[in-house]
Write a protein that holds these residues in place. Structure first.
Motif, mmCIF file in Angstrom:
data_model
loop_
_atom_site.group_PDB
_atom_site.id
_atom_site.type_symbol
_atom_site.label_atom_id
_atom_site.label_comp_id
_atom_site.label_asym_id
_atom_site.label_seq_id
_atom_site.Cartn_x
_atom_site.Cartn_y
_atom_site.Cartn_z
ATOM 1 N N PHE A 187 0.777 -1.268 0.016
ATOM 2 C CA PHE A 187 -0.087 -0.139 0.151
ATOM 3 C C PHE A 187 0.583 1.346 0.203
ATOM 4 O O PHE A 187 1.941 1.124 0.472
ATOM 5 C CB PHE A 187 -1.068 0.143 1.333
ATOM 6 C CG PHE A 187 -1.916 -0.957 1.213
ATOM 7 C CD1 PHE A 187 -3.215 -0.990 0.769
ATOM 8 C CD2 PHE A 187 -1.465 -2.288 1.497
ATOM 9 C CE1 PHE A 187 -4.107 -1.872 0.717
ATOM 10 C CE2 PHE A 187 -2.712 -3.331 1.817
ATOM 11 C CZ PHE A 187 -3.590 -3.094 1.099
ATOM 12 N N GLN A 188 0.330 2.220 -0.481
ATOM 13 C CA GLN A 188 1.022 3.538 -0.666
ATOM 14 C C GLN A 188 1.322 4.147 0.815
ATOM 15 O O GLN A 188 2.584 4.452 0.903
ATOM 16 C CB GLN A 188 0.176 4.615 -1.309
ATOM 17 C CG GLN A 188 0.735 5.845 -1.755
ATOM 18 C CD GLN A 188 -0.341 6.888 -2.331
ATOM 19 O OE1 GLN A 188 -1.080 6.194 -3.077
ATOM 20 N NE2 GLN A 188 -0.062 8.077 -2.344
ATOM 21 N N ARG A 216 0.590 -0.319 5.316
ATOM 22 C CA ARG A 216 -0.537 -0.861 6.052
ATOM 23 C C ARG A 216 0.067 -2.144 6.715
ATOM 24 O O ARG A 216 -0.313 -3.292 6.137
ATOM 25 C CB ARG A 216 -1.713 -1.086 5.299
ATOM 26 C CG ARG A 216 -2.530 0.091 4.874
ATOM 27 C CD ARG A 216 -3.686 -0.029 4.158
ATOM 28 N NE ARG A 216 -4.511 0.960 3.610
ATOM 29 C CZ ARG A 216 -5.490 0.979 4.486
ATOM 30 N NH1 ARG A 216 -5.899 0.479 5.409
ATOM 31 N NH2 ARG A 216 -6.312 2.282 4.286
ATOM 32 N N PRO A 219 11.321 1.810 12.174
ATOM 33 C CA PRO A 219 11.338 3.030 11.278
ATOM 34 C C PRO A 219 10.759 2.852 9.816
ATOM 35 O O PRO A 219 10.451 1.567 9.328
ATOM 36 C CB PRO A 219 12.965 3.231 11.283
ATOM 37 C CG PRO A 219 13.539 2.042 11.672
ATOM 38 C CD PRO A 219 12.516 1.208 12.327
ATOM 39 N N TYR A 220 10.392 4.034 9.433
ATOM 40 C CA TYR A 220 9.842 3.906 7.890
ATOM 41 C C TYR A 220 10.341 3.170 6.901
ATOM 42 O O TYR A 220 9.536 2.433 6.434
ATOM 43 C CB TYR A 220 9.511 5.350 7.567
ATOM 44 C CG TYR A 220 8.553 5.526 6.733
ATOM 45 C CD1 TYR A 220 6.993 5.888 7.107
ATOM 46 C CD2 TYR A 220 8.578 5.582 5.167
ATOM 47 C CE1 TYR A 220 6.084 5.863 6.249
ATOM 48 C CE2 TYR A 220 7.473 5.784 4.240
ATOM 49 C CZ TYR A 220 6.211 5.766 4.798
ATOM 50 O OH TYR A 220 5.397 6.087 3.869
ATOM 51 N N GLU A 224 3.610 2.694 -4.976
ATOM 52 C CA GLU A 224 4.274 3.779 -4.786
ATOM 53 C C GLU A 224 5.469 3.525 -3.549
ATOM 54 O O GLU A 224 5.331 4.095 -2.655
ATOM 55 C CB GLU A 224 3.772 5.140 -4.209
ATOM 56 C CG GLU A 224 2.636 5.781 -5.306
ATOM 57 C CD GLU A 224 2.711 7.276 -5.121
ATOM 58 O OE1 GLU A 224 3.268 7.814 -4.286
ATOM 59 O OE2 GLU A 224 1.557 7.712 -5.847
ATOM 60 N N ALA A 247 8.397 3.856 -3.177
ATOM 61 C CA ALA A 247 9.626 4.647 -2.700
ATOM 62 C C ALA A 247 8.807 6.156 -1.889
ATOM 63 O O ALA A 247 9.626 7.074 -1.528
ATOM 64 C CB ALA A 247 10.325 5.430 -3.939
ATOM 65 N N ALA A 248 7.719 6.077 -1.718
ATOM 66 C CA ALA A 248 7.026 7.327 -1.231
ATOM 67 C C ALA A 248 7.759 7.274 0.345
ATOM 68 O O ALA A 248 7.551 6.402 1.037
ATOM 69 C CB ALA A 248 5.451 7.064 -1.201
ATOM 70 N N GLY A 249 7.958 8.522 0.509
ATOM 71 C CA GLY A 249 8.389 8.880 2.001
ATOM 72 C C GLY A 249 9.943 8.447 2.159
ATOM 73 O O GLY A 249 10.508 8.396 3.369
ATOM 74 N N LEU A 250 10.685 7.650 1.296
ATOM 75 C CA LEU A 250 12.014 7.255 1.471
ATOM 76 C C LEU A 250 12.734 8.066 1.367
ATOM 77 O O LEU A 250 12.739 8.919 0.279
ATOM 78 C CB LEU A 250 12.014 5.739 0.879
ATOM 79 C CG LEU A 250 11.001 4.742 0.876
ATOM 80 C CD1 LEU A 250 11.767 3.443 0.170
ATOM 81 C CD2 LEU A 250 11.232 4.394 2.239
ATOM 82 N N ASN A 251 14.178 8.242 1.830
ATOM 83 C CA ASN A 251 15.302 9.112 1.570
ATOM 84 C C ASN A 251 16.145 8.476 0.431
ATOM 85 O O ASN A 251 15.867 7.422 -0.035
ATOM 86 C CB ASN A 251 15.895 9.586 2.730
ATOM 87 C CG ASN A 251 16.575 8.300 3.346
ATOM 88 O OD1 ASN A 251 17.191 7.467 2.915
ATOM 89 N ND2 ASN A 251 16.742 8.147 4.958
ATOM 90 N N ASN A 252 17.012 9.073 -0.033
ATOM 91 C CA ASN A 252 17.656 8.813 -0.955
ATOM 92 C C ASN A 252 18.385 7.391 -0.925
ATOM 93 O O ASN A 252 18.528 6.527 -1.933
ATOM 94 C CB ASN A 252 18.946 9.656 -1.480
ATOM 95 C CG ASN A 252 18.269 10.983 -2.151
ATOM 96 O OD1 ASN A 252 17.322 11.129 -2.602
ATOM 97 N ND2 ASN A 252 19.144 12.161 -1.986
ATOM 98 N N GLU A 296 17.500 5.006 1.233
ATOM 99 C CA GLU A 296 16.496 4.114 1.491
ATOM 100 C C GLU A 296 16.108 3.544 -0.148
ATOM 101 O O GLU A 296 15.604 2.490 -0.298
ATOM 102 C CB GLU A 296 15.439 4.605 2.368
ATOM 103 C CG GLU A 296 15.727 4.423 3.727
ATOM 104 C CD GLU A 296 14.724 5.245 4.752
ATOM 105 O OE1 GLU A 296 14.643 4.868 5.848
ATOM 106 O OE2 GLU A 296 14.086 5.984 4.235
ATOM 107 N N HIS A 311 6.029 7.642 -8.365
ATOM 108 C CA HIS A 311 6.026 9.316 -8.596
ATOM 109 C C HIS A 311 7.458 9.307 -8.423
ATOM 110 O O HIS A 311 7.917 10.373 -9.321
ATOM 111 C CB HIS A 311 5.566 10.041 -7.559
ATOM 112 C CG HIS A 311 3.921 10.445 -7.741
ATOM 113 N ND1 HIS A 311 3.819 11.060 -8.903
ATOM 114 C CD2 HIS A 311 2.830 10.431 -6.990
ATOM 115 C CE1 HIS A 311 2.553 11.478 -8.860
ATOM 116 N NE2 HIS A 311 2.052 10.899 -7.717
ATOM 117 N N ASP A 312 8.470 8.571 -8.095
ATOM 118 C CA ASP A 312 9.699 9.251 -8.020
ATOM 119 C C ASP A 312 10.442 8.549 -9.355
ATOM 120 O O ASP A 312 10.789 7.273 -9.687
ATOM 121 C CB ASP A 312 10.322 8.417 -6.929
ATOM 122 C CG ASP A 312 11.824 8.816 -6.651
ATOM 123 O OD1 ASP A 312 12.628 9.187 -7.850
ATOM 124 O OD2 ASP A 312 12.410 8.709 -5.595
#
Lengths: 335, 259
Positions: B83-84, B87, B152-153, B176, B178-183, B185, B209-210
């Protein structure tokens, strides 16, 4: 960090101690009144534990648990009186009736959530009571007197002490089922539905099936409490199974710890036991209990034994977020 | 093992979210679904995952119609998803999260857990073992008894994908990832996705999106805009496609790129 693990091993150690204490208690308690209170606590333990399967494990709110209790009591009492069945077979049939009624109540629960489900279950409890008040077979408000005691091979459970053992054995059995359930495919499916319905469905968990059966199991054990109650007091009437009892059972479960095994039983000790012990303080005890509830819900929202450490979890997430920002990584870069 | 989307349309009230989108996902490919905001990617994704029914058109898996089946049967058709907004089951442990993913493979009834039958013990033990192995492989081994919400996320994301993997589904839908991940990650994520395909032979369909991640990892892309498929092809072709540039950046940039 290893909370879940710690709780499990602690429970393994405490369970035998609890059972031994319960078994020994009648030898130290001389008066029947104290035993009477303990039987009441046993019955409320069954009720709170069975409600816990519906609310704590599966996340479905239910405010009509006294309805199942009433169904169990009436079915068992009528079968014994009208058809001359033994307590044991009557109890089994009443548990089956509780299961069926639970499933029937669970069906609308498929479509309803939260507050709406509360209203429906609340209505269920009232409907059962109103039926019991108006039906011919239940003798309406006059109730059913002279319900036989359980008997086995000539031995009658007519003393307070024998009922104490029978009721606590049933309560422990209920706890055992709830405890084992958590480590089965079935129990994990219930908890997954509670935590996230959509994610559970994406893994193949048929939400409808599990919600309905959670209500069924909850109803079944509540009916067992009803059958025991009917034979213990030998008299039942619609007044016994009020909405306030449903609310009380709900409070026991929340206070002790939603979703835990020992929690609902602890809640039963506090909410069914304390008002009896503190009877000399008359109405003040209710004020004190109300205050206790409020304070607990503020400082331990997960209940006394709750593992839903909401406050701790929030703090932890916040700390991690700060850690990430300090390390120079941008959390919101993609959004 | 091939997934086909045939002329799928979806109408919400008066809004046409998708109109006649078709494509097919080859086995063992890493397939990307992209498009600007509001293009209908998520709607299509949810139709494939069984959350919505298409207004018209069909979803086929190995020649079987899926469009009218409820979402919990997707696992039986070998389609798993993430899930985006991640979940997980937040109150269960990391290990329990994975074991719920094996729901369809475990056979013991609840009654067997009450009597602790040997079949139940064997099944639980092997489920735990398999889950632990998988968690070790993906670097979550020492976290397996932690409550899932305490991760952690980035690790939650990995856990969610692992949970989808343990279902042994051939097709993995990633919403998605990669949503919310840093480079760092998301670089790890790219390796992770490649490994899933190369070592485990799964088919991956992702919405993302990335563009860094998409262009690095995807082998085949479908571009949606306003509910219509405007392009399909390999990433290098898509990057040069005039219609795609117009959809993302406007006509001016498209003309510049074309000249």
């Amino acid at each position: 960090m290893t909370r879940a693990h710690g709780f499990a091993s602690a429970a393994r150690f405490r369970a035998p101690v609890f059972v031994l204490l319960l078994a020994a208690a009648p030898f130290f308690i001389g008066n029947d009144y104290m035993l009477h209170v303990l039987v009441l606590i046993a019955l409320y333990s069954i009720l709170a534990e069975s409600l816990n399967v519906i609310v704590g494990f599966t996340g479905q709110f239910s405010l009509g648990h006294a309805g199942f209790w009433a169904i169990g009591a009436y079915v068992s009492a009528l079968l014994m009186i009208r058809l001359g069945m033994s307590f044991w077979s009557a109890a089994v049939v009443s548990m089956a009736a509780g299961y069926v009624m639970g499933v029937l109540l669970g069906l609308p629960a498929m479509r309803l959530k939260g507050d709406y489900l509360c209203i429906v279950t609340l209505g269920f409890g009232e409907i059962v009571r109103i039926f019991a008040t108006n039906l011919e077979v239940t003798r309406g408000p006059m109730g059913i007197p002279g319900i036989p005691m359980p008997e086995i091979g000539g031995f009658s459970f007519d003393s307070e002490r024998s009922m104490y053992y029978l009721c606590w054995a049933s309560a422990l059995a209920t706890m055992y089922v709830a405890a084992k359930m958590r480590h089965s495919r079935f129990g994990r499916a219930l908890m997954s539905v509670r935590d996230d319905e959509l994610a559970a469905a994406s893994l193949g968990v048929n939400m409808t099936y599990y919600k309905v059966h959670a209500f069924g199991l909850g109803g079944m054990f509540a009916a067992l409490a009803g059958a025991l109650y009917a034979s213990w007091t030998t008299f039942i009437s619609p007044d016994v199974f009020q909405f306030s009892d449903s609310a009380n059972i709900f409070c026991m479960m929340i206070l002790g710890g939603l979703g835990t095994i020992a929690g609902p039983v602890l809640g039963a000790f506090l909410l069914a036991g304390l008002p009896e012990v503190l009877r000399q303080f008359a109405e003040f005890r209710l004020i004190a209990l109300g205050l206790l509830m409020i304070i607990l819900m503020i400082y331990r929202p997960g209940g006394i034994l709750g593992s839903y450490d909401t406050v701790g979890a929030v703090k932890k997430v916040r700390r991690r977020k700060i850690d990430r920002e300090v390390q120079g990584t941008n959390v919101t870069q993609n959004k | 093992m091939s997934l086909k989307i045939n002329d799928v349309s979806k109408v919400f009230g008066g809004v046409v979210a998708l109109s006649d989108v078709s494509f097919s996902v080859e086995p063992r490919s890493i397939f990307g679904l992209i498009g600007p905001n509001g293009a209908g990617k998520t709607t299509l994704f949810n139709i494939i995952a069984g959350v919505f029914k298409p207004t018209r058109g069909s979803i086929m898996m190995d020649g079987r119609h899926l469009e009218n089946e409820p979402n919990y049967l997707r696992i039986d058709r070998s389609i798993a998803r993430t899930f985006q907004n991640i979940r997980l089951f937040p109150n269960l442990t990391v290990l329990q999260n994975i074991v719920v993913g094996m729901h369809n493979k475990l056979r013991c009834a609840m009654i067997e857990s009450l009597f602790r039958t040997s079949r139940w013990r064997a099944e639980e033990a092997s489920a735990r073992e398999r889950a632990s192995e998988l968690l070790d492989t993906f670097g979550l081994g020492d976290r397996k008894d932690d409550i899932a919400r305490s991760l952690p996320y980035g690790e939650q994301r990995i856990l969610e994908i692992t949970r989808a993997l343990v279902t042994d589904s051939n097709v993995l839908l990633l919403d998605e990832p990669a949503a919310g991940l840093n480079n760092v990650e998301s670089a790890r994520l790219v390796d992770f996705i490649r490994m899933i395909r190369n070592k485990m032979g799964r088919t991956i369909l992702l919405v993302e999106h990335d563009m860094n991640v998409v262009m690095k990892v995807c082998e085949h892309l479908v571009v949606l805009d306003h509910g219509v498929k405007i392009a399909e092809g390999e990433p290098c072709e898509i990057q040069k496609n005039k219609q795609v540039i117009e959809a993302y950046l406007g006509r001016k940039f498209a003309d510049e790129a074309g000249s």
